[in-house]
Every structure is written in structure tokens, then in C-alpha cells.
Design a protein around this motif. Structure first.
Motif, PDB file in Angstrom:
ATOM      1  N   GLU A   1       0.714  -6.282  11.356  1.00 24.80           N
ATOM      2  CA  GLU A   1       0.137  -5.298  12.287  1.00 24.80           C
ATOM      3  C   GLU A   1      -0.414  -4.109  11.509  1.00 24.80           C
ATOM      4  N   ASN A   2       0.310  -3.706  10.489  1.00 22.44           N
ATOM      5  CA  ASN A   2      -0.153  -2.601   9.654  1.00 22.44           C
ATOM      6  C   ASN A   2      -1.485  -2.945   8.998  1.00 22.44           C
ATOM      7  N   ASN A   3      -1.633  -4.212   8.584  1.00 20.39           N
ATOM      8  CA  ASN A   3      -2.882  -4.612   7.928  1.00 20.39           C
ATOM      9  C   ASN A   3      -4.050  -4.706   8.897  1.00 20.39           C
TER      10      ASN A   3
ATOM     11  N   GLY B   1      -3.127   8.004   5.184  1.00 19.88           N
ATOM     12  CA  GLY B   1      -2.194   7.169   4.422  1.00 19.88           C
ATOM     13  C   GLY B   1      -2.741   6.578   3.144  1.00 19.88           C
ATOM     14  N   HIS B   2      -4.064   6.403   3.073  1.00 24.00           N
ATOM     15  CA  HIS B   2      -4.643   5.741   1.882  1.00 24.00           C
ATOM     16  C   HIS B   2      -5.825   6.530   1.330  1.00 24.00           C
ATOM     17  N   PRO B   3      -5.596   7.759   0.835  1.00 26.65           N
ATOM     18  CA  PRO B   3      -6.748   8.532   0.339  1.00 26.65           C
ATOM     19  C   PRO B   3      -7.536   7.806  -0.745  1.00 26.65           C
TER      20      PRO B   3
ATOM     21  N   TYR C   1      -6.111   2.848  11.388  1.00 26.97           N
ATOM     22  CA  TYR C   1      -5.802   4.119  12.070  1.00 26.97           C
ATOM     23  C   TYR C   1      -4.972   5.014  11.142  1.00 26.97           C
ATOM     24  N   HIS C   2      -4.196   4.358  10.259  1.00 26.69           N
ATOM     25  CA  HIS C   2      -3.345   5.119   9.341  1.00 26.69           C
ATOM     26  C   HIS C   2      -4.056   5.440   8.017  1.00 26.69           C
ATOM     27  N   CYS C   3      -5.298   4.932   7.856  1.00 28.63           N
ATOM     28  CA  CYS C   3      -5.908   4.959   6.513  1.00 28.63           C
ATOM     29  C   CYS C   3      -6.315   6.345   6.019  1.00 28.63           C
TER      30      CYS C   3
ATOM     31  N   GLN D   1       1.870   2.152  -0.357  1.00 29.34           N
ATOM     32  CA  GLN D   1       1.763   3.039   0.807  1.00 29.34           C
ATOM     33  C   GLN D   1       2.029   2.248   2.091  1.00 29.34           C
ATOM     34  N   ASP D   2       1.431   1.056   2.187  1.00 28.81           N
ATOM     35  CA  ASP D   2       1.647   0.220   3.375  1.00 28.81           C
ATOM     36  C   ASP D   2       3.100  -0.250   3.468  1.00 28.81           C
ATOM     37  N   GLY D   3       3.696  -0.532   2.306  1.00 27.72           N
ATOM     38  CA  GLY D   3       5.099  -0.957   2.285  1.00 27.72           C
ATOM     39  C   GLY D   3       5.980   0.122   2.897  1.00 27.72           C
TER      40      GLY D   3
END
Ligand code: 3BY
Ligand code: FES
Ligand code: FE
Length: 367
Positions: A159-161, A170-172, A165-167, A318-320
Motif C-alpha cells: 500500500e505504501n508503494n 517523506g522522500h526529498p 501522498y507521502h513522497c 524511508q518507506d521501511g
């Protein structure tokens, strides 16, 4: 449910030469994927036909034959039993070859299905092959493989993948290369992308977005990279000097393939990165990430493995973290499901896929 669908396991580059094998594990199940002398890739249960011992104990390796470590029954790379000592006269080796597992080579991506009656894969195959054949995975080699165990149920990691929406927060690092991607929105096209499409057409790499047709199975999209990036690396610069596929010049786009229920892949002009997700237990998930470059690329000259892997290694961590806090958060008795954001449409698609396949699998068991 996972036993009744096609699962992405590895690429043909993971088993580049005859005798190369790759062990794919799904909870207690273990499957050997091996390239034969005839170059065919086959899959077998990793269980000896004598008393069932596990045959391949390493995750990857190369062997001229597959020999069971227990009593040395020995199999050819095509699964045929070649040798078994002191068996009765009426023992027929032909009846005791390794048990095959369904396998499909989808343009170099290897999918397996643990069920004897796998669901159709023709449409998926045609769509994906059409888009990735140009990258010629047989001409690539795996130079980095990370096996990362996440503290979360595999569905949460999926679901995270399926959303970005979190990028932004969460993922600069990823976002500086991918831009906002329009991932999960209904209409990702904008003027910039349309402009890029003309360029892709002239290169012969333009294709329409394919989005989970026929049971929400797969999604393929060419994405324009951001900020002048020519690949998915930390600084956006080539991570391997030897380009792959049709590319003779650095290209400011990449192709992404997402399949239900356990993989995603990014094809850049200098490398390919593939991800497979498998549950180890209810709260542990294996995320396996592999980086592939041109088979002739030379380490230290054309690429630095750590630099090649840095962007997605960081993103995976970060996703972990996000998946782990999600897992812990929903374990609360007070957890209440909230609504999805517009960018989370593909999470809904994943959920619909999961629920429909789980119901079908349940109906099969009950009948
Ligand atoms: O790129 C991916 O594979 C997914 C979708 C967008 C962000 N995320 C990491
Ligand atoms: Fe494999 Fe006996 S269990 S040889
Ligand atoms: Fe993410």
C-alpha cells in the motif's frame, strides 16, 4: 491468496548463465528458478523427491547439477533425476524428477505461480513485453542486490508503494529526481509531459499509459524525470556510463512498471532497478531490490555500486520506516480506518485486487 496469483520473482539477469539459480521464498515455500543448458529458465519446488530435504540452501548460486545435500540424489538443470544410489530394481528415475512450478518470462521479468492452475497472464505479458523489450534484460547483469527485512505486514508495504501522498515530505531525494510524478492521480498528463511525448515518439519509446486493465493487474508509465535528471540517482546524473537498450544519449525519462501484488520496476537509460516483496511472517516482509547495468559495464570505471544503489536504498529505508509505524499504529485497539486522498487511488486498486483474489482463493478452497 498469494499462492493463487502470479508473483514476480527475479529477472533473467539474476540467472544469466546455464546453472545459475535463484531461490524465491514465500513464507514456508521455497522455489528454485534455474537456467538450463538449453538456456531455458525453469522453476521447481525446492524439495527433494526422496525424503523432501531442501536442495538449494543458498539464495543464489551456480551449479552444474542440483544435488540434494542429504543423500545426494542428483538432478539435472531441467529437473530430471540423474542419480540416486541403492534404489530397488523397479525404481524408475523418470518418475522422480523435481516437481515443476508454473513460470512465465515476461520480457525478462520472471513470474511464478504456486498454483497448478495459474490465472491467465497473456494480456499482462503482451503489454509489459511491448514496453520493456527494448531494454533487453538478457544483456544486463545484476550488480547490487539488497535484501531488506521490513517490520510490517507485506500488504502495508505494498500500500505504501502504491501512493506518493507521502513522497513530498517523506522522500526529498527521490522527489528531486522524479518530481511529483502524478502518481495515482486520474489525469497525470500536463503540457510538460505532452511535450516530452513528442520527443519519446521520435525515439520510438512512446507508449500509452497502461493502468490495471483486466483485474487491476499491472500499470506501466513513462515518466519525465525532474530537474534535468537523466536517471534515478541521488544527483540525477548517470550512475553507469554504459547506456542500455536503445539509448545512445542520456534520456530525461524513465519507464515504470508496477504489478499486483508484489513488484515494481524502474527502467532508466543507464540501469534498471527491480523490487519484489514477499511475506516472511505476519509482521515481517522481505523487500528485495536489485540493480542491473549493461553486461559490459565495468565496476569502478563505468559505475560505483554504492552510488548506483544510493537513491532507492535511501527511499527503501524511508518507506521501511513508514510501513513499520503504520503496522504499529493499526495494531492499536483504537485504530479507525480513515478515507484515502485522491493520490491514493492505486492503494484502493491494490486493495480491490487483494480482496477479489482472496475471495476467489477462498471459494476454491471451500468447493
Ligand atoms: O516509484 C514507486 O515505485 C512508488 C510509486 C511512487 C513512489 N513510490 C516509491
Ligand atoms: Fe534428498 Fe534424501 S532427501 S537425497
Ligand atoms: Fe515511498
Amino acid at each position: 491468496m498469494l499462492k493463487s496469483v502470479w508473483l514476480y520473482a527475479c529477472t533473467v539477469a539474476h540467472i544469466k548463465n546455464p546453472g545459475d539459480y535463484f531461490v524465491f521464498e514465500l513464507a514456508d515455500n521455497s522455489i528454485i528458478i534455474v537456467r538450463g543448458r538449453d538456456n531455458e529458465v525453469r522453476a521447481f519446488w525446492n524439495s527433494c523427491r526422496h525424503r523432501g530435504a531442501k536442495i538449494c540452501l543458498e539464495q543464489r548460486g551456480r551449479a552444474p547439477r542440483l544435488m540434494c545435500p542429504y543423500h545426494q540424489w542428483t538432478y539435472g538443470l531441467d529437473g530430471q533425476l540423474l542419480a540416486a544410489r541403492s534404489m530397488a530394481e523397479d525404481f524408475d528415475k523418470a518418475d522422480h524428477g523435481l516437481s515443476p512450478v508454473a513460470l512465465e518470462n515476461v520480457g525478462g521479468l520472471i513470474f511464478i505461480c504456486l498454483n497448478d492452475n495459474p490465472p491467465p497472464i497473456d494480456r499482462v505479458k503482451a503489454d509489459i513485453v511491448d514496453q520493456i523489450a527494448m531494454y533487453d534484460l538478457e544483456k544486463l547483469k545484476v550488480v547490487v542486490q539488497d535484501n531488506y527485512v521490513e517490520d510490517a505486514n507485506w500488504k502495508l508495504v505494498m500500500e505504501n508503494n502504491r501512493e506518493c501522498y507521502h513522497c513530498d515530505v517523506g522522500h526529498p531525494e527521490l522527489i528531486s529526481v522524479l518530481g511529483t510524478t502524478g502518481f495515482g492521480k486520474d489525469a497525470p498528463a500536463d503540457d510538460y509531459l505532452e511535450g516530452k511525448r513528442a520527443e519519446w515518439q521520435s525515439l520510438g519509446i512512446d507508449r500509452d499509459l497502461i493502468e490495471f486493465p483486466d483485474g487491476w493487474w499491472h500499470r506501466v508509465a513513462r515518466l519525465a524525470l525532474a530537474n534535468g535528471a537523466v536517471t534515478q540517482s541521488i544527483d540525477g546524473k548517470l550512475a553507469c556510463q554504459k547506456l542500455i537498450g536503445p539509448f545512445t544519449q542520456p534520456e530525461t525519462s524513465s519507464l515504470s512498471v508496477w504489478t499486483q501484488p508484489n513488484s515494481w520496476h524502474h527502467f532508466c537509460c543507464d540501469h534498471v532497478v527491480t523490487f519484489s516483496l514477499t511475506p516472511i511472517g505476519p509482521d515481517k516482509t522481505m523487500l528485495r531490490t536489485s540493480w542491473l547495468v549493461h553486461e559490459d559495464a565495468v565496476e569502478g570505471v563505468d559505475y560505483d555500486p554504492d552510488n548506483l544503489a544510493a537513491l532507492w536504498r535511501k527511499t527503501n529505508q524511508q518507506d521501511g520506516h513508514f510501513s513499520a509505524i503504520n503496522h504499529r499504529g493499526i495494531a492499536n485497539d483504537g485504530y479507525v480506518q480513515g478515507p484515502y486522498a485522491l493520490e491514493e487511488k492505486l492503494v484502493d486498486d491494490f486493495k480491490a485486487f487483494y480482496v477479489s483474489r482472496a475471495k476467489a482463493a477462498l471459494a476454491q478452497v471451500q468447493s
